[in-house]
Design an enzyme around this catalytic site. Sequence first.
Site, PDB file in Angstrom:
ATOM      1  CG  LEU A   1      50.807  44.697  -8.268  1.00  0.00           C
ATOM      2  CD1 LEU A   1      50.262  44.949  -6.865  1.00  0.00           C
ATOM      3  CD2 LEU A   1      52.330  44.744  -8.265  1.00  0.00           C
TER       4      LEU A   1
ATOM      5  CG  ASN B   1      54.507  44.502  -4.747  1.00  0.00           C
ATOM      6  OD1 ASN B   1      55.278  44.577  -5.697  1.00  0.00           O
ATOM      7  ND2 ASN B   1      53.630  43.526  -4.612  1.00  0.00           N
TER       8      ASN B   1
ATOM      9  CD  GLU C   1      51.510  40.728  -4.962  1.00  0.00           C
ATOM     10  OE1 GLU C   1      52.474  39.963  -4.795  1.00  0.00           O
ATOM     11  OE2 GLU C   1      51.205  41.215  -6.078  1.00  0.00           O
TER      12      GLU C   1
ATOM     13  CB  SER D   1      48.214  38.713 -18.499  1.00  0.00           C
ATOM     14  OG  SER D   1      49.521  39.067 -18.903  1.00  0.00           O
ATOM     15  N   GLY D   2      48.926  40.667 -15.566  1.00  0.00           N
ATOM     16  CA  GLY D   2      49.624  40.643 -14.285  1.00  0.00           C
ATOM     17  C   GLY D   2      51.129  40.560 -14.431  1.00  0.00           C
ATOM     18  CB  ALA D   3      53.732  39.283 -12.110  1.00  0.00           C
ATOM     19  CG  ASP D   4      57.083  39.197 -18.251  1.00  0.00           C
ATOM     20  OD1 ASP D   4      56.959  37.981 -18.482  1.00  0.00           O
ATOM     21  OD2 ASP D   4      57.663  39.983 -19.018  1.00  0.00           O
TER      22      ASP D   4
END
Length: 297
Positions: free
Chosen positions: A133, A108, A165, A68-71
């Site tokens: 990301l 990144n 990104e 689900s991507g970034a926390d």
Amino acid sequence: MGQNNSLSNRILYQVKGKISIITLNQPDKLNALGGDDYTYLAKLMEKSNKDPSTVITLINSSGRYFSSGADYKFIKKYHELINDKKNDEKEIERQNDRFWFNDFIPRNSYLTDCFINHGKIIVACLNGPAIGLSAAMVALSDIIYSKNDDTFLLYPFTKIGLVTEGSTSYSLLLRLGLSRTNEALLLSKPIYNKDLVSCGFVNKCYNMDDYNKKDQVEVNKSTEKFNELILNELSDSVKFLNGDSIKDIKKLINSNIRLYYNSANSKEVIQGYKKWLTGVPQRQFINLANKNIKHKL
């Protein structure tokens, strides 16, 4: 498989035959990744790349989401730390600048570079949706398989107040075409599995059982079955192939593409850094965490 605070348990690594396997292992969090997780993923990509016994790096996941991507909690924690009431305006500005310069840019850039310049076949197994990301890393993979038609990719950068990104400003253009890329990136629209298959982004959909079941045990079993199926097929595919030939051909295919990927990566991290300094993405992540903004999740 439950959540564990150790990085080596949150992201697993093993080698089976000619294949290195990296598994995202936080199904209870929909495999959301913090900054340390993304850095660790990059280190595992390097570890796989240096292993002379393997020719494939297989990235799979657990539960019903690939990632689900970034926390949100990771972003919220640092935002609150920097904006502590004890800090005056100048100190907040100084800490904000230092943190995002020291954390965001190298992480990144390093992660994206590890995917761009990986010498082996990168295979991504989409057991479910991928976001942000994490979805950018999927787009940098060489071969992509999906579990079923409920899979989607989402790049919600404009919703969060960020820029692209993971070289997605070029990778999606290459793999989706201009029209779909504009919708996906400018309007933050999800790209569903049927479109991913039709345009060749996904190599094959296995049409397995719906991941979105109420029974979490059954979800995990279904994903494990999917991962095992891909592993067995890949093992058979490379059994009699020459590893050096595979690596040399990949190098030839990617020789020109890498120039554009690397250019996109360097431009994106600088623009992204400037966005973080405005404070807008941090506030949007907190709003998402507090469910003040409608989100695909």
